[in-house]
Write an enzyme that holds these catalytic residues in place. Structure first.
Site, PDB file in Angstrom:
ATOM      1  CG  ASN A 263     -16.945  -1.828 -14.202  1.00 53.18           C
ATOM      2  OD1 ASN A 263     -16.005  -2.544 -14.541  1.00 53.18           O
ATOM      3  ND2 ASN A 263     -17.936  -2.264 -13.450  1.00 53.18           N
ATOM      4  CB  VAL A 264     -11.299  -1.681 -15.809  1.00 55.17           C
ATOM      5  CG1 VAL A 264     -10.647  -0.491 -15.161  1.00 55.17           C
ATOM      6  CG2 VAL A 264     -11.395  -2.873 -14.848  1.00 55.17           C
TER       7      VAL A 264
ATOM      8  CG  ASN B 148      -3.910  -1.111  -8.859  1.00 51.32           C
ATOM      9  OD1 ASN B 148      -3.223  -1.904  -8.228  1.00 51.32           O
ATOM     10  ND2 ASN B 148      -4.906  -0.430  -8.298  1.00 51.32           N
TER      11      ASN B 148
ATOM     12  CB  SER C 196      -1.711 -12.104  -7.897  1.00 50.80           C
ATOM     13  OG  SER C 196      -1.703 -12.760  -6.645  1.00 50.80           O
TER      14      SER C 196
ATOM     15  CE1 TYR D 153      -7.080 -11.353  -7.793  1.00 53.05           C
ATOM     16  CE2 TYR D 153      -5.506 -12.915  -6.875  1.00 53.05           C
ATOM     17  CZ  TYR D 153      -5.885 -11.616  -7.155  1.00 53.05           C
ATOM     18  OH  TYR D 153      -5.051 -10.575  -6.801  1.00 53.05           O
TER      19      TYR D 153
ATOM     20  CE  LYS E  43      -4.747  -9.809 -10.130  1.00 53.74           C
ATOM     21  NZ  LYS E  43      -4.686  -8.402 -10.569  1.00 53.74           N
TER      22      LYS E  43
ATOM     23  CB  ILE F  38      -0.035  -5.950  -0.553  1.00 53.53           C
ATOM     24  CG1 ILE F  38       1.005  -6.539  -1.532  1.00 53.53           C
ATOM     25  CG2 ILE F  38       0.209  -4.463  -0.303  1.00 53.53           C
ATOM     26  CD1 ILE F  38       2.457  -6.447  -1.097  1.00 53.53           C
TER      27      ILE F  38
HETATM   28  P1  NAP Z   1      -8.185  -2.834  -3.091  1.00 49.21           P
HETATM   29  O1  NAP Z   1      -7.671  -2.173  -1.843  1.00 49.21           O
HETATM   30  O2  NAP Z   1      -9.437  -3.624  -3.019  1.00 49.21           O
HETATM   31  O3  NAP Z   1      -8.296  -1.711  -4.244  1.00 49.21           O
HETATM   32  C1  NAP Z   1      -8.745  -2.037  -5.541  1.00 49.21           C
HETATM   33  C2  NAP Z   1      -9.503  -0.868  -6.133  1.00 49.21           C
HETATM   34  O4  NAP Z   1      -9.970  -1.259  -7.456  1.00 49.21           O
HETATM   35  C3  NAP Z   1     -10.761  -0.509  -5.319  1.00 49.21           C
HETATM   36  O5  NAP Z   1     -10.940   0.888  -5.245  1.00 49.21           O
HETATM   37  C4  NAP Z   1     -11.872  -1.181  -6.124  1.00 49.21           C
HETATM   38  O6  NAP Z   1     -13.158  -0.606  -5.894  1.00 49.21           O
HETATM   39  C5  NAP Z   1     -11.363  -0.934  -7.539  1.00 49.21           C
HETATM   40  N1  NAP Z   1     -12.045  -1.779  -8.516  1.00 49.21           N
HETATM   41  C6  NAP Z   1     -12.506  -3.047  -8.356  1.00 49.21           C
HETATM   42  N2  NAP Z   1     -13.128  -3.469  -9.477  1.00 49.21           N
HETATM   43  C7  NAP Z   1     -13.065  -2.451 -10.366  1.00 49.21           C
HETATM   44  C8  NAP Z   1     -13.543  -2.270 -11.686  1.00 49.21           C
HETATM   45  N3  NAP Z   1     -14.227  -3.233 -12.310  1.00 49.21           N
HETATM   46  N4  NAP Z   1     -13.293  -1.087 -12.316  1.00 49.21           N
HETATM   47  C9  NAP Z   1     -12.614  -0.094 -11.700  1.00 49.21           C
HETATM   48  N5  NAP Z   1     -12.147  -0.202 -10.437  1.00 49.21           N
HETATM   49  C10 NAP Z   1     -12.372  -1.362  -9.768  1.00 49.21           C
HETATM   50  O7  NAP Z   1      -7.084  -3.876  -3.660  1.00 49.21           O
HETATM   51  P2  NAP Z   1      -5.486  -3.760  -3.690  1.00 49.21           P
HETATM   52  O8  NAP Z   1      -4.950  -4.662  -2.646  1.00 49.21           O
HETATM   53  O9  NAP Z   1      -5.072  -2.360  -3.725  1.00 49.21           O
HETATM   54  O10 NAP Z   1      -5.224  -4.465  -5.099  1.00 49.21           O
HETATM   55  C11 NAP Z   1      -4.731  -3.769  -6.237  1.00 49.21           C
HETATM   56  C12 NAP Z   1      -4.268  -4.791  -7.245  1.00 49.21           C
HETATM   57  O11 NAP Z   1      -3.241  -5.614  -6.676  1.00 49.21           O
HETATM   58  C13 NAP Z   1      -5.373  -5.743  -7.708  1.00 49.21           C
HETATM   59  O12 NAP Z   1      -5.216  -6.003  -9.087  1.00 49.21           O
HETATM   60  C14 NAP Z   1      -5.110  -7.013  -6.904  1.00 49.21           C
HETATM   61  O13 NAP Z   1      -5.594  -8.152  -7.573  1.00 49.21           O
HETATM   62  C15 NAP Z   1      -3.589  -6.987  -6.860  1.00 49.21           C
HETATM   63  N6  NAP Z   1      -3.024  -7.782  -5.777  1.00 49.21           N
HETATM   64  C16 NAP Z   1      -3.267  -7.464  -4.472  1.00 49.21           C
HETATM   65  C17 NAP Z   1      -2.690  -8.239  -3.462  1.00 49.21           C
HETATM   66  C18 NAP Z   1      -2.889  -7.924  -2.006  1.00 49.21           C
HETATM   67  O14 NAP Z   1      -2.415  -8.734  -1.171  1.00 49.21           O
HETATM   68  N7  NAP Z   1      -3.527  -6.825  -1.618  1.00 49.21           N
HETATM   69  C19 NAP Z   1      -1.878  -9.335  -3.806  1.00 49.21           C
HETATM   70  C20 NAP Z   1      -1.668  -9.630  -5.150  1.00 49.21           C
HETATM   71  C21 NAP Z   1      -2.226  -8.846  -6.131  1.00 49.21           C
HETATM   72  P3  NAP Z   1     -14.140  -1.376  -4.809  1.00 49.21           P
HETATM   73  O15 NAP Z   1     -13.376  -1.462  -3.530  1.00 49.21           O
HETATM   74  O16 NAP Z   1     -15.343  -0.482  -4.754  1.00 49.21           O
HETATM   75  O17 NAP Z   1     -14.412  -2.732  -5.387  1.00 49.21           O
END
Ligand code: NAP
Length: 264
Positions: A62-63, A89, A147, A160, A164, A193
């Site tokens: 956990n980060v 990430n 983000s 959030y 960011k 995304i």
């Molecule tokens: P995702 O599909 O939910 O993947 C995120 C991963 O991080 C999941 O495996 C999650 O585990 C893990 N995680 C969450 N909290 C954590 C913690 N405390 N320690 C270690 N791992 C943890 O999300 P994503 O879309 O790939 O997002 C990746 C990054 O891009 C994030 O920083 C997000 O804020 C950013 N982002 C995403 C979008 C978008 O539209 N998707 C847009 C802007 C920015 P669990 O699923 O078990 O929680």
């Protein structure tokens, strides 16, 4: 190959954008360590990395926990001897569907703290644990994930978006501090995304309604579609490789053109 014999550590690399980057880096010759709380998905991603013919390592971590982070980094160094690339990430928008989390009037203090801890403090703590090993080798590529919400908030998640925005400030500071050690620090700013990030909002919806969710939101995007993990991974590959040798303190949008909008 752009990352031959490199070692990357990707937090939150079990699924979504992090997984996209893990597989892209492996295809380019990189060994990949994943630190995540999602055990089953992480193990599947490691299998896929190994199928590509690269070494992978998963450490449950956990980060937000500096003790877990220092154990995790120790394991990565024991296996690979170095960390060339760090992608901060891991991030989340907990309970994204809860209407109470759209306003500073109703966000509970503990939700604010949780979101800041995962999305901002996690980037600080992970970097703090990894940077000494990069300094030792006088080489490093750090990629933070911010983000579009940080600069163009759709008023759905002030905690959030604030976290960011903090990641952007941290990126600029770290780039200045670490440049003299030949460590670059950049950030990617994703827009919409399509990943499991949106599961909390979509879990009660039918497949058709899920398609509609993304279709509706794509109308305002100049490129007229949601992005994919692959779209983000390609930009991460640029920042992780020598193609970006003279790039630091940059924030690269991967938004399909947002916040600019067609017919605005
Ligand atoms: P995702 O599909 O939910 O993947 C995120 C991963 O991080 C999941 O495996 C999650 O585990 C893990 N995680 C969450 N909290 C954590 C913690 N405390 N320690 C270690 N791992 C943890 O999300 P994503 O879309 O790939 O997002 C990746 C990054 O891009 C994030 O920083 C997000 O804020 C950013 N982002 C995403 C979008 C978008 O539209 N998707 C847009 C802007 C920015 P669990 O699923 O078990 O929680």
């Amino acid at each position: 190959m752009l990352l031959l014999n490199r070692v990357a550590l990707i937090t939150g690399g079990a699924k979504g954008i992090g997984k996209g980057m893990a597989l892209k880096f492996a295809e380019e010759g990189c060994s990949v360590a994943i630190a995540d709380i999602s055990v089953k998905d992480a193990n599947e991603t490691i299998n896929e990395i190994e199928k590509i013919g690269r070494e992978g390592l998963f450490v449950e971590c956990n980060v937000t926990d500096s003790g877990q982070l220092s154990d995790m980094v120790k394991q990565v160094i024991e296996k690979f001897g170095k960390i060339d690339i760090l992608v901060n990430n891991a991030g989340t928008l907990l309970h994204v569907a809860d209407p109470n989390l759209k306003s500073i009037a109703t966000i509970p203090e503990n939700e604010w703290d949780k979101l800041l801890a995962i999305n901002l403090k996690g980037t600080f703590l992970t970097s703090k644990a990894v940077v000494p090993f990069m300094k030792e080798k006088r080489y490093g590529k750090i990629i933070n994930i911010t983000s579009l919400g940080a600069v163009y908030p759709p008023a759905v998640a002030p905690h959030y978006n604030s976290a960011k925005a903090g990641v952007m400030g941290l990126t600029y500071d770290m780039a200045c501090e670490l440049g003299p050690f030949n460590i670059t620090v950049n950030a990617i700013m994703p827009g919409l995304i399509r990943t499991s990030f949106y599961e909390p909002v979509l879990k009660t919806k039918t497949d058709e309604e899920k398609e509609e969710f993304f279709k509706e939101r794509s109308k305002n995007i100049p490129l007229q579609r949601a992005g994919t993990a692959e779209d983000v991974a390609c930009v991460a590959l640029f920042l992780a490789s020598e193609l970006s040798a003279y790039v630091t303190a940059a924030i690269l949008p991967v938004t399909g053109g947002l916040p600019f909008q067609p017919n605005f």
